[in-house]
Scaffold this active site. Structure first.
Site, PDB file in Angstrom:
ATOM      1  N   GLY A  12     -28.461  15.347   7.789  1.00 47.24           N
ATOM      2  CA  GLY A  12     -29.599  14.416   7.741  1.00 47.24           C
ATOM      3  C   GLY A  12     -29.147  12.968   7.660  1.00 47.24           C
ATOM      4  O   GLY A  12     -29.538  12.237   6.748  1.00 47.24           O
ATOM      5  N   ARG A  15     -31.222   8.380   8.731  1.00 47.53           N
ATOM      6  CA  ARG A  15     -32.042   7.374   8.024  1.00 47.53           C
ATOM      7  C   ARG A  15     -31.880   7.529   6.506  1.00 47.53           C
ATOM      8  O   ARG A  15     -31.262   8.477   6.025  1.00 47.53           O
ATOM      9  CB  ARG A  15     -33.509   7.455   8.435  1.00 47.53           C
ATOM     10  CG  ARG A  15     -34.201   8.750   8.100  1.00 47.53           C
ATOM     11  CD  ARG A  15     -35.704   8.619   8.287  1.00 47.53           C
ATOM     12  NE  ARG A  15     -36.372   9.610   7.483  1.00 47.53           N
ATOM     13  CZ  ARG A  15     -37.099  10.611   7.974  1.00 47.53           C
ATOM     14  NH1 ARG A  15     -37.237  10.736   9.269  1.00 47.53           N
ATOM     15  NH2 ARG A  15     -37.681  11.469   7.169  1.00 47.53           N
ATOM     16  N   ASP A  63     -30.848  21.933  12.852  1.00 48.33           N
ATOM     17  CA  ASP A  63     -31.786  22.161  11.754  1.00 48.33           C
ATOM     18  C   ASP A  63     -30.987  22.731  10.578  1.00 48.33           C
ATOM     19  O   ASP A  63     -30.436  23.836  10.666  1.00 48.33           O
ATOM     20  CB  ASP A  63     -32.866  23.146  12.227  1.00 48.33           C
ATOM     21  CG  ASP A  63     -33.846  23.515  11.119  1.00 48.33           C
ATOM     22  OD1 ASP A  63     -33.644  23.066   9.966  1.00 48.33           O
ATOM     23  OD2 ASP A  63     -34.803  24.258  11.411  1.00 48.33           O
ATOM     24  N   ASN A  90     -27.101  16.447   2.380  1.00 48.62           N
ATOM     25  CA  ASN A  90     -28.106  15.425   2.066  1.00 48.62           C
ATOM     26  C   ASN A  90     -29.506  15.766   2.588  1.00 48.62           C
ATOM     27  O   ASN A  90     -30.498  15.349   2.002  1.00 48.62           O
ATOM     28  CB  ASN A  90     -27.645  14.084   2.662  1.00 48.62           C
ATOM     29  CG  ASN A  90     -28.772  13.073   2.716  1.00 48.62           C
ATOM     30  OD1 ASN A  90     -29.129  12.471   1.710  1.00 48.62           O
ATOM     31  ND2 ASN A  90     -29.360  12.887   3.901  1.00 48.62           N
ATOM     32  N   SER A 142     -31.802  15.928  -7.233  1.00 46.87           N
ATOM     33  CA  SER A 142     -32.782  14.894  -7.623  1.00 46.87           C
ATOM     34  C   SER A 142     -32.971  14.977  -9.137  1.00 46.87           C
ATOM     35  O   SER A 142     -32.839  16.070  -9.721  1.00 46.87           O
ATOM     36  CB  SER A 142     -34.119  15.160  -6.932  1.00 46.87           C
ATOM     37  OG  SER A 142     -35.126  14.363  -7.521  1.00 46.87           O
ATOM     38  N   TYR A 155     -40.338  21.424  -4.350  1.00 45.04           N
ATOM     39  CA  TYR A 155     -39.213  20.472  -4.271  1.00 45.04           C
ATOM     40  C   TYR A 155     -38.325  20.580  -5.515  1.00 45.04           C
ATOM     41  O   TYR A 155     -37.089  20.644  -5.416  1.00 45.04           O
ATOM     42  CB  TYR A 155     -39.789  19.059  -4.127  1.00 45.04           C
ATOM     43  CG  TYR A 155     -38.766  17.968  -3.951  1.00 45.04           C
ATOM     44  CD1 TYR A 155     -38.105  17.784  -2.738  1.00 45.04           C
ATOM     45  CD2 TYR A 155     -38.467  17.091  -4.996  1.00 45.04           C
ATOM     46  CE1 TYR A 155     -37.169  16.766  -2.567  1.00 45.04           C
ATOM     47  CE2 TYR A 155     -37.541  16.068  -4.827  1.00 45.04           C
ATOM     48  CZ  TYR A 155     -36.893  15.906  -3.615  1.00 45.04           C
ATOM     49  OH  TYR A 155     -35.971  14.899  -3.454  1.00 45.04           O
ATOM     50  N   VAL A 156     -38.953  20.621  -6.689  1.00 45.10           N
ATOM     51  CA  VAL A 156     -38.191  20.698  -7.943  1.00 45.10           C
ATOM     52  C   VAL A 156     -37.393  22.002  -7.999  1.00 45.10           C
ATOM     53  O   VAL A 156     -36.217  22.002  -8.382  1.00 45.10           O
ATOM     54  CB  VAL A 156     -39.146  20.566  -9.158  1.00 45.10           C
ATOM     55  CG1 VAL A 156     -38.410  20.912 -10.443  1.00 45.10           C
ATOM     56  CG2 VAL A 156     -39.724  19.158  -9.229  1.00 45.10           C
ATOM     57  N   LYS A 159     -34.369  21.617  -5.793  1.00 44.38           N
ATOM     58  CA  LYS A 159     -33.350  20.698  -6.305  1.00 44.38           C
ATOM     59  C   LYS A 159     -32.672  21.254  -7.558  1.00 44.38           C
ATOM     60  O   LYS A 159     -31.493  20.986  -7.803  1.00 44.38           O
ATOM     61  CB  LYS A 159     -33.960  19.316  -6.566  1.00 44.38           C
ATOM     62  CG  LYS A 159     -34.432  18.609  -5.290  1.00 44.38           C
ATOM     63  CD  LYS A 159     -33.274  18.388  -4.315  1.00 44.38           C
ATOM     64  CE  LYS A 159     -33.642  17.556  -3.120  1.00 44.38           C
ATOM     65  NZ  LYS A 159     -32.526  17.373  -2.183  1.00 44.38           N
ATOM     66  N   ILE A 188     -35.548   6.185  -5.075  1.00 42.95           N
ATOM     67  CA  ILE A 188     -34.774   5.355  -4.164  1.00 42.95           C
ATOM     68  C   ILE A 188     -35.710   4.908  -3.032  1.00 42.95           C
ATOM     69  O   ILE A 188     -36.501   5.727  -2.534  1.00 42.95           O
ATOM     70  CB  ILE A 188     -33.584   6.156  -3.571  1.00 42.95           C
ATOM     71  CG1 ILE A 188     -32.781   6.877  -4.669  1.00 42.95           C
ATOM     72  CG2 ILE A 188     -32.688   5.262  -2.714  1.00 42.95           C
ATOM     73  CD1 ILE A 188     -32.089   6.016  -5.677  1.00 42.95           C
TER      74      ILE A 188
HETATM   75  P1  NAD Z   1     -35.637  10.645   4.252  1.00 46.13           P
HETATM   76  O1  NAD Z   1     -36.889  11.406   4.484  1.00 46.13           O
HETATM   77  O2  NAD Z   1     -35.624   9.185   4.532  1.00 46.13           O
HETATM   78  O3  NAD Z   1     -34.413  11.308   5.021  1.00 46.13           O
HETATM   79  C1  NAD Z   1     -34.167  12.692   4.995  1.00 46.13           C
HETATM   80  C2  NAD Z   1     -33.283  13.026   6.160  1.00 46.13           C
HETATM   81  O4  NAD Z   1     -33.065  14.439   6.168  1.00 46.13           O
HETATM   82  C3  NAD Z   1     -33.919  12.651   7.509  1.00 46.13           C
HETATM   83  O5  NAD Z   1     -32.942  12.095   8.333  1.00 46.13           O
HETATM   84  C4  NAD Z   1     -34.395  14.003   8.041  1.00 46.13           C
HETATM   85  O6  NAD Z   1     -34.447  14.063   9.452  1.00 46.13           O
HETATM   86  C5  NAD Z   1     -33.330  14.921   7.485  1.00 46.13           C
HETATM   87  N1  NAD Z   1     -33.760  16.302   7.445  1.00 46.13           N
HETATM   88  C6  NAD Z   1     -34.812  16.828   6.760  1.00 46.13           C
HETATM   89  N2  NAD Z   1     -34.886  18.147   6.989  1.00 46.13           N
HETATM   90  C7  NAD Z   1     -33.861  18.464   7.817  1.00 46.13           C
HETATM   91  C8  NAD Z   1     -33.412  19.661   8.413  1.00 46.13           C
HETATM   92  N3  NAD Z   1     -34.022  20.832   8.201  1.00 46.13           N
HETATM   93  N4  NAD Z   1     -32.319  19.615   9.214  1.00 46.13           N
HETATM   94  C9  NAD Z   1     -31.666  18.456   9.439  1.00 46.13           C
HETATM   95  N5  NAD Z   1     -32.052  17.284   8.902  1.00 46.13           N
HETATM   96  C10 NAD Z   1     -33.136  17.288   8.108  1.00 46.13           C
HETATM   97  O7  NAD Z   1     -35.292  10.922   2.726  1.00 46.13           O
HETATM   98  P2  NAD Z   1     -34.199  10.285   1.753  1.00 46.13           P
HETATM   99  O8  NAD Z   1     -34.952   9.635   0.673  1.00 46.13           O
HETATM  100  O9  NAD Z   1     -33.160   9.543   2.479  1.00 46.13           O
HETATM  101  O10 NAD Z   1     -33.602  11.646   1.143  1.00 46.13           O
HETATM  102  C11 NAD Z   1     -32.281  12.100   1.330  1.00 46.13           C
HETATM  103  C12 NAD Z   1     -31.961  13.129   0.269  1.00 46.13           C
HETATM  104  O11 NAD Z   1     -32.067  12.532  -1.025  1.00 46.13           O
HETATM  105  C13 NAD Z   1     -32.939  14.315   0.272  1.00 46.13           C
HETATM  106  O12 NAD Z   1     -32.244  15.507  -0.027  1.00 46.13           O
HETATM  107  C14 NAD Z   1     -33.880  13.963  -0.867  1.00 46.13           C
HETATM  108  O13 NAD Z   1     -34.482  15.102  -1.421  1.00 46.13           O
HETATM  109  C15 NAD Z   1     -32.926  13.296  -1.831  1.00 46.13           C
HETATM  110  N6  NAD Z   1     -33.577  12.434  -2.818  1.00 46.13           N
HETATM  111  C16 NAD Z   1     -34.263  11.330  -2.443  1.00 46.13           C
HETATM  112  C17 NAD Z   1     -34.853  10.535  -3.424  1.00 46.13           C
HETATM  113  C18 NAD Z   1     -35.615   9.291  -3.092  1.00 46.13           C
HETATM  114  O14 NAD Z   1     -36.183   8.682  -4.022  1.00 46.13           O
HETATM  115  N7  NAD Z   1     -35.669   8.832  -1.865  1.00 46.13           N
HETATM  116  C19 NAD Z   1     -34.753  10.887  -4.772  1.00 46.13           C
HETATM  117  C20 NAD Z   1     -34.044  12.030  -5.104  1.00 46.13           C
HETATM  118  C21 NAD Z   1     -33.452  12.789  -4.131  1.00 46.13           C
END
Ligand code: NAD
Length: 247
Positions: A12, A15, A63, A90, A142, A155-156, A159, A188
Site C-alpha cells: 500500500g 499514498r 491486492d 502497511n 494502530s 478495524y480494532v 489491528k 495521522i
Molecule cells: P490511506 O487510506 O491513505 O492508505 C492506505 C493504503 O493502503 C492505500 O494506498 C491503499 O490503496 C492501500 N490498500 C488498502 N487495501 C489494500 C489492499 N487490499 N491491497 C493493497 N493495498 C491496499 O491510509 P493511511 O492512513 O496511509 O494508512 C496506512 C496504514 O496505517 C493502514 O494500515 C492504517 O490502518 C494505519 N493507520 C493509520 C492511521 C491514521 O491515522 N491515518 C492511524 C493508525 C494506523
C-alpha cells in the site's frame, strides 16, 4: 544512508503513510518494491519520482488480501532486486460503523485487508529471509488495536490481531536473525482521517499531549529505525507514534 543496498517490500505504498515510508527508505539507500491496489497512474509517477541511478523503485499491482498475490509480489521483488531484506506491512482500510449495523461482509473485508494481508506477506517472505539469515519485518497496527474504539470493531480486531501476529512471529523468528515489530500510529493526517469533521478532530486533539495530529513522516521515521541496524536488539515490540495519546 541507514539502509544502503537493502531491498524492501512496502504494501500500500502510493499514498499516505505507505508513501512516506517508501520515500524514507529510498532516501536511505534502500531499493523498494511497493504494492498498490488501484491507481496505475500514481504508482508510475512515484516510480518516476524516486528512481535514480543508485536506487531502484518498482510498483507492483497486488491486492494484499490475496495469498497468491503476495507470493507473486515476492517473486517479482526477487527477480527485480535479487532478494528481500525488509517487509513493511502497511496496507489497510476502514469500514466504520457500530457493531449493531456492521455487516458480515464489512467485517471480513477489513480483517482480510488488514490482518490476513500481514499473514500473506510474512508467509511469502519467510523462506528467502530464513535462507539468508536476515530480515526486518514491520507491521503497521494502530493505537486503537491497544485501547479499542467504538464504531471500529472490525478495524480494532484486525489491528489487535496484527499485534498478536507480530509477537508470535518475533518469538518464532528471533533465532533466524529476523526482527518483527509493530508500529501503532495514533491519528495521522492522511486520506483515512480526512473523513473526520473538525469537531471530531478537536475531540481527538484534546487527548493528545503533543497538541497536533501526526504526519505520515512521523510514522515513516519510526519504521526506518525498526528497519535499520539501530534496532537490532528490539523485537516483538509495539511502538506507539501518537503524540503521547496512549501511555
Ligand atoms: P490511506 O487510506 O491513505 O492508505 C492506505 C493504503 O493502503 C492505500 O494506498 C491503499 O490503496 C492501500 N490498500 C488498502 N487495501 C489494500 C489492499 N487490499 N491491497 C493493497 N493495498 C491496499 O491510509 P493511511 O492512513 O496511509 O494508512 C496506512 C496504514 O496505517 C493502514 O494500515 C492504517 O490502518 C494505519 N493507520 C493509520 C492511521 C491514521 O491515522 N491515518 C492511524 C493508525 C494506523
Amino acid at each position: 544512508m541507514k539502509l544502503l543496498n537493502k531491498r524492501a517490500i512496502v504494501t500500500g505504498g502510493t499514498r499516505g503513510i505507505g508513501k512516506a515510508i517508501v520515500k524514507e527508505l529510498v532516501n536511505n539507500g534502500c531499493n523498494v518494491v511497493f504494492t498498490y491496489f488501484s491507481s496505475d497512474e500514481s504508482a508510475h509517477s512515484l516510480e518516476k519520482e524516486l528512481s535514480n541511478d543508485s536506487v531502484k523503485v518498482f510498483g507492483f499491482k497486488a491486492d494484499a488480501s490475496s495469498f497468491a498475490a503476495a507470493d507473486e509480489t515476492v517473486k517479482f521483488t526477487i527477480e527485480k532486486l535479487g532478494g528481500v531484506d525488509i517487509l513493511v506491512n502497511n496496507a489497510g482500510i476502514t469500514k466504520d460503523t457500530l457493531m449493531l449495523r456492521m455487516s458480515e461482509n464489512d467485517f471480513d473485508l477489513v480483517i482480510n485487508s488488514n490482518l490476513k494481508s500481514v499473514f500473506n506477506y510474512t508467509k511469502a517472505i519467510l523462506k528467502p529471509m530464513i535462507a539468508q539469515r536476515f530480515g526486518k519485518i514491520v507491521n503497521i497496527s494502530s493505537v486503537v488495536g491497544i485501547v479499542g474504539n467504538p464504531g471500529q470493531a472490525n478495524y480494532v480486531a484486525s489491528k489487535a490481531g496484527v499485534i498478536g501476529l507480530t509477537k508470535s512471529n518475533a518469538k518464532e523468528l528471533a533465532s533466524r536473525n529476523i526482527n518483527v515489530n509493530a508500529v501503532a500510529p495514533g491519528f495521522i493526517e492522511t486520506d483515512m482521517t480526512d473523513k473526520m469533521n473538525d469537531q471530531q478532530k478537536e475531540a481527538i486533539l484534546s487527548n493528545v499531549p503533543i497538541k497536533r495530529l501526526g504526519k505520515p513522516e512521523d510514522v515513516a521515521k519510526t519504521v526506518l529505525f525498526l528497519c535499520s541496524n539501530d534496532s537490532d536488539y528490539i523485537t516483538g515490540q509495539v511502538l506507539t507514534v501518537d503524540g503521547g495519546m496512549v501511555m
